[in-house]
Design a protein around this motif. Structure first.
Motif, mmCIF file in Angstrom:
data_model
loop_
_atom_site.group_PDB
_atom_site.id
_atom_site.type_symbol
_atom_site.label_atom_id
_atom_site.label_comp_id
_atom_site.label_asym_id
_atom_site.label_seq_id
_atom_site.Cartn_x
_atom_site.Cartn_y
_atom_site.Cartn_z
ATOM 1 N N TRP A 51 -14.521 -0.720 8.377
ATOM 2 C CA TRP A 51 -13.958 -1.207 9.633
ATOM 3 C C TRP A 51 -14.844 -0.794 10.774
ATOM 4 O O TRP A 51 -15.651 0.131 10.667
ATOM 5 C CB TRP A 51 -12.528 -0.793 9.841
ATOM 6 C CG TRP A 51 -12.166 0.655 9.646
ATOM 7 C CD1 TRP A 51 -12.931 1.755 9.902
ATOM 8 C CD2 TRP A 51 -10.941 1.140 9.139
ATOM 9 N NE1 TRP A 51 -12.245 2.890 9.604
ATOM 10 C CE2 TRP A 51 -11.011 2.535 9.120
ATOM 11 C CE3 TRP A 51 -9.765 0.530 8.707
ATOM 12 C CZ2 TRP A 51 -9.961 3.335 8.678
ATOM 13 C CZ3 TRP A 51 -8.736 1.327 8.277
ATOM 14 C CH2 TRP A 51 -8.842 2.710 8.264
ATOM 15 N N GLN A 55 -12.300 1.542 15.582
ATOM 16 C CA GLN A 55 -11.285 0.491 15.657
ATOM 17 C C GLN A 55 -10.196 0.651 14.600
ATOM 18 O O GLN A 55 -9.447 -0.270 14.326
ATOM 19 C CB GLN A 55 -11.936 -0.893 15.501
ATOM 20 C CG GLN A 55 -12.881 -1.218 16.621
ATOM 21 C CD GLN A 55 -12.204 -1.187 17.976
ATOM 22 O OE1 GLN A 55 -11.154 -1.765 18.171
ATOM 23 N NE2 GLN A 55 -12.798 -0.480 18.925
ATOM 24 N N SER A 56 -10.130 1.815 13.956
ATOM 25 C CA SER A 56 -9.120 2.036 12.924
ATOM 26 C C SER A 56 -7.790 2.395 13.582
ATOM 27 O O SER A 56 -7.286 3.496 13.445
ATOM 28 C CB SER A 56 -9.577 3.127 11.965
ATOM 29 O OG SER A 56 -9.935 4.295 12.680
ATOM 30 N N THR A 57 -7.265 1.453 14.332
ATOM 31 C CA THR A 57 -6.012 1.656 15.057
ATOM 32 C C THR A 57 -4.825 1.435 14.127
ATOM 33 O O THR A 57 -4.964 0.773 13.099
ATOM 34 C CB THR A 57 -5.930 0.682 16.245
ATOM 35 O OG1 THR A 57 -6.065 -0.644 15.741
ATOM 36 C CG2 THR A 57 -7.003 0.969 17.264
ATOM 37 N N SER A 60 -4.248 -1.697 11.769
ATOM 38 C CA SER A 60 -5.474 -2.415 11.442
ATOM 39 C C SER A 60 -5.826 -2.162 9.985
ATOM 40 O O SER A 60 -5.424 -1.171 9.397
ATOM 41 C CB SER A 60 -6.625 -1.971 12.344
ATOM 42 O OG SER A 60 -7.004 -0.645 12.057
#
Length: 82
Positions: A51, A55-57, A60
């Motif tokens: 990813w 951005q590994s929210t 997600s």
């Protein structure tokens, strides 16, 4: 099993995108050149799972992308920290 989070998954290396990759597959990771990717898994077919860095929210999911579109920029140290 719930969504993966950056705290529960350890990346094996970091890579930088060299070329744009766009796919209509829901399991693909689409990106533009220059982004950083946390690589989570590599398979012999030449596809990697990862990813976008940072951005590994929550909610997600990682996506698959061709390894030939990226360059490895950082290998993780395999030693265990104490």
């Amino acid at each position: 099993m719930g969504p993966l989070s950056s705290s529960s998954v350890q990346s094996i290396c970091k890579a930088r995108a060299l070329y744009p990759f766009q796919s209509k597959e829901p399991t693909a990771l689409n990106f533009e050149p220059g982004i950083l990717i946390d690589v989570l898994s590599k398979v012999d077919s030449g596809w990697w799972l990862g990813w976008e860095n940072g951005q590994s929210t929550p909610g997600s999911a990682p996506g698959w992308f061709p390894k030939d579109y990226v360059e490895v920029i950082e290998l993780q140290n395999p030693m265990v920290r104490h």
